[in-house]
Design an enzyme around this catalytic site. Structure first.
Site, mmCIF file in Angstrom:
data_model
loop_
_atom_site.group_PDB
_atom_site.id
_atom_site.type_symbol
_atom_site.label_atom_id
_atom_site.label_comp_id
_atom_site.label_asym_id
_atom_site.label_seq_id
_atom_site.Cartn_x
_atom_site.Cartn_y
_atom_site.Cartn_z
ATOM 1 N N GLY A 49 0.838 -1.181 0.000
ATOM 2 C CA GLY A 49 0.000 0.000 0.000
ATOM 3 C C GLY A 49 0.877 1.236 0.000
ATOM 4 O O GLY A 49 2.020 1.191 0.469
ATOM 5 N N GLN A 54 3.236 9.843 1.163
ATOM 6 C CA GLN A 54 4.492 9.080 1.204
ATOM 7 C C GLN A 54 5.369 9.353 -0.015
ATOM 8 O O GLN A 54 6.523 8.919 -0.050
ATOM 9 C CB GLN A 54 4.205 7.578 1.295
ATOM 10 C CG GLN A 54 3.546 7.188 2.604
ATOM 11 C CD GLN A 54 3.373 5.689 2.679
ATOM 12 O OE1 GLN A 54 2.402 5.156 2.170
ATOM 13 N NE2 GLN A 54 4.330 5.005 3.288
ATOM 14 N N CYS A 101 5.720 -0.084 7.352
ATOM 15 C CA CYS A 101 5.402 1.103 6.552
ATOM 16 C C CYS A 101 6.649 1.507 5.785
ATOM 17 O O CYS A 101 7.737 1.548 6.367
ATOM 18 C CB CYS A 101 4.959 2.231 7.487
ATOM 19 S SG CYS A 101 4.493 3.751 6.637
ATOM 20 N N LEU A 102 6.478 1.805 4.496
ATOM 21 C CA LEU A 102 7.643 2.200 3.691
ATOM 22 C C LEU A 102 8.257 3.500 4.211
ATOM 23 O O LEU A 102 9.434 3.765 3.968
ATOM 24 C CB LEU A 102 7.252 2.370 2.219
ATOM 25 C CG LEU A 102 6.799 1.092 1.503
ATOM 26 C CD1 LEU A 102 6.413 1.398 0.063
ATOM 27 C CD2 LEU A 102 7.872 0.018 1.555
ATOM 28 N N HIS A 143 -4.693 1.569 7.344
ATOM 29 C CA HIS A 143 -3.334 2.110 7.453
ATOM 30 C C HIS A 143 -3.120 3.237 6.433
ATOM 31 O O HIS A 143 -2.610 4.307 6.774
ATOM 32 C CB HIS A 143 -2.333 0.961 7.240
ATOM 33 C CG HIS A 143 -0.888 1.363 7.216
ATOM 34 N ND1 HIS A 143 0.034 0.862 8.111
ATOM 35 C CD2 HIS A 143 -0.196 2.200 6.398
ATOM 36 C CE1 HIS A 143 1.234 1.390 7.841
ATOM 37 N NE2 HIS A 143 1.116 2.198 6.806
ATOM 38 N N GLU A 144 -3.529 2.974 5.180
ATOM 39 C CA GLU A 144 -3.278 3.967 4.124
ATOM 40 C C GLU A 144 -4.149 5.209 4.298
ATOM 41 O O GLU A 144 -3.683 6.326 4.083
ATOM 42 C CB GLU A 144 -3.500 3.346 2.732
ATOM 43 C CG GLU A 144 -2.582 2.172 2.398
ATOM 44 C CD GLU A 144 -1.108 2.449 2.642
ATOM 45 O OE1 GLU A 144 -0.674 3.608 2.498
ATOM 46 O OE2 GLU A 144 -0.384 1.497 2.995
ATOM 47 N N HIS A 147 -2.776 7.619 6.686
ATOM 48 C CA HIS A 147 -1.722 8.495 6.150
ATOM 49 C C HIS A 147 -2.296 9.826 5.658
ATOM 50 O O HIS A 147 -1.621 10.855 5.712
ATOM 51 C CB HIS A 147 -1.014 7.820 4.963
ATOM 52 C CG HIS A 147 0.123 6.925 5.359
ATOM 53 N ND1 HIS A 147 1.240 7.378 6.018
ATOM 54 C CD2 HIS A 147 0.335 5.602 5.145
ATOM 55 C CE1 HIS A 147 2.091 6.373 6.201
ATOM 56 N NE2 HIS A 147 1.562 5.272 5.693
HETATM 57 ZN ZN ZN Z 1 2.465 3.445 5.778
#
Ligand code: ZN
Length: 178
Positions: A49, A54, A101-102, A143-144, A147
């Site tokens: 995701g 991000q 998470c990236l 989660h996304e 963000h």
């Molecule tokens: Zn994330």
């Protein structure tokens, strides 16, 4: 298409309230390009995701899932793009599960999330759709979408005792769950 640089925890863009897109903005070639680039970036980083903040864009866009041919698709999560997404929970119960998470490389932690959600969003052409998801896909969606409101997974953890580096996660946590 391009692989974009991923913002990391500490950068203010990850803590901002992202802006909704107007239909006109969504139609712009630059926005369509951004969506394609987000998918390519997510795949290249082996993420499941990615949200626009991000990649330094404070816009309400998320991508998730796997392209059709990806063999790493154990959960059968289709490639999904959501513009201006909103979600509601379908279950009172929350379930603990591991997240990474990236933007927070090499860390994992257990986060409580709703088991089942309904998401309303626009597709890339601006057409509204509704999506019902459970399990890992419901987790990724929550989660996304977090963000887009400047929330990162450690904010949602009830017990920081499970926050682990990837190496230690594989060594001490993952085995005990197999
Ligand atoms: Zn994330």
């Amino acid at each position: 298409m391009a692989i974009l640089k991923v913002s990391r925890m500490g950068h203010p863009v990850l803590r901002q309230q992202a802006k909704a897109l107007t239909p006109g903005q969504l139609r712009q070639p630059a926005t369509q390009q951004l969506l394609d680039d987000m998918v390519e970036t997510m795949v290249d980083y082996e993420g499941v995701g990615l949200a626009a903040p991000q990649v330094y864009q404070s816009l309400r866009l998320i991508v998730l899932g796997y392209p059709d041919a990806d063999p790493r698709n154990p959960d059968d999560i289709p490639l999904t793009l959501c513009i201006n997404p909103e979600w509601v929970s379908l279950s009172d119960e929350k379930e603990l599960g591991w997240e990474g998470c990236l933007s927070i490389p090499d860390l994992r932690g257990q986060v409580p999330r709703s088991r089942e959600v309904v998401v309303r969003a626009l597709d890339r052409r601006g057409k509204p759709f509704t999506l019902k998801a459970g399990g890992f896909m419901a987790r990724i969606l929550q989660h996304e979408i977090d963000h887009l409101d400047g929330v990162l997974f450690p904010d949602r953890m009830e017990n920081l005792g499970t926050l682990s580096f990837l190496e230690e996660y594989y060594r001490y946590w993952q085995k005990s769950e197999d």
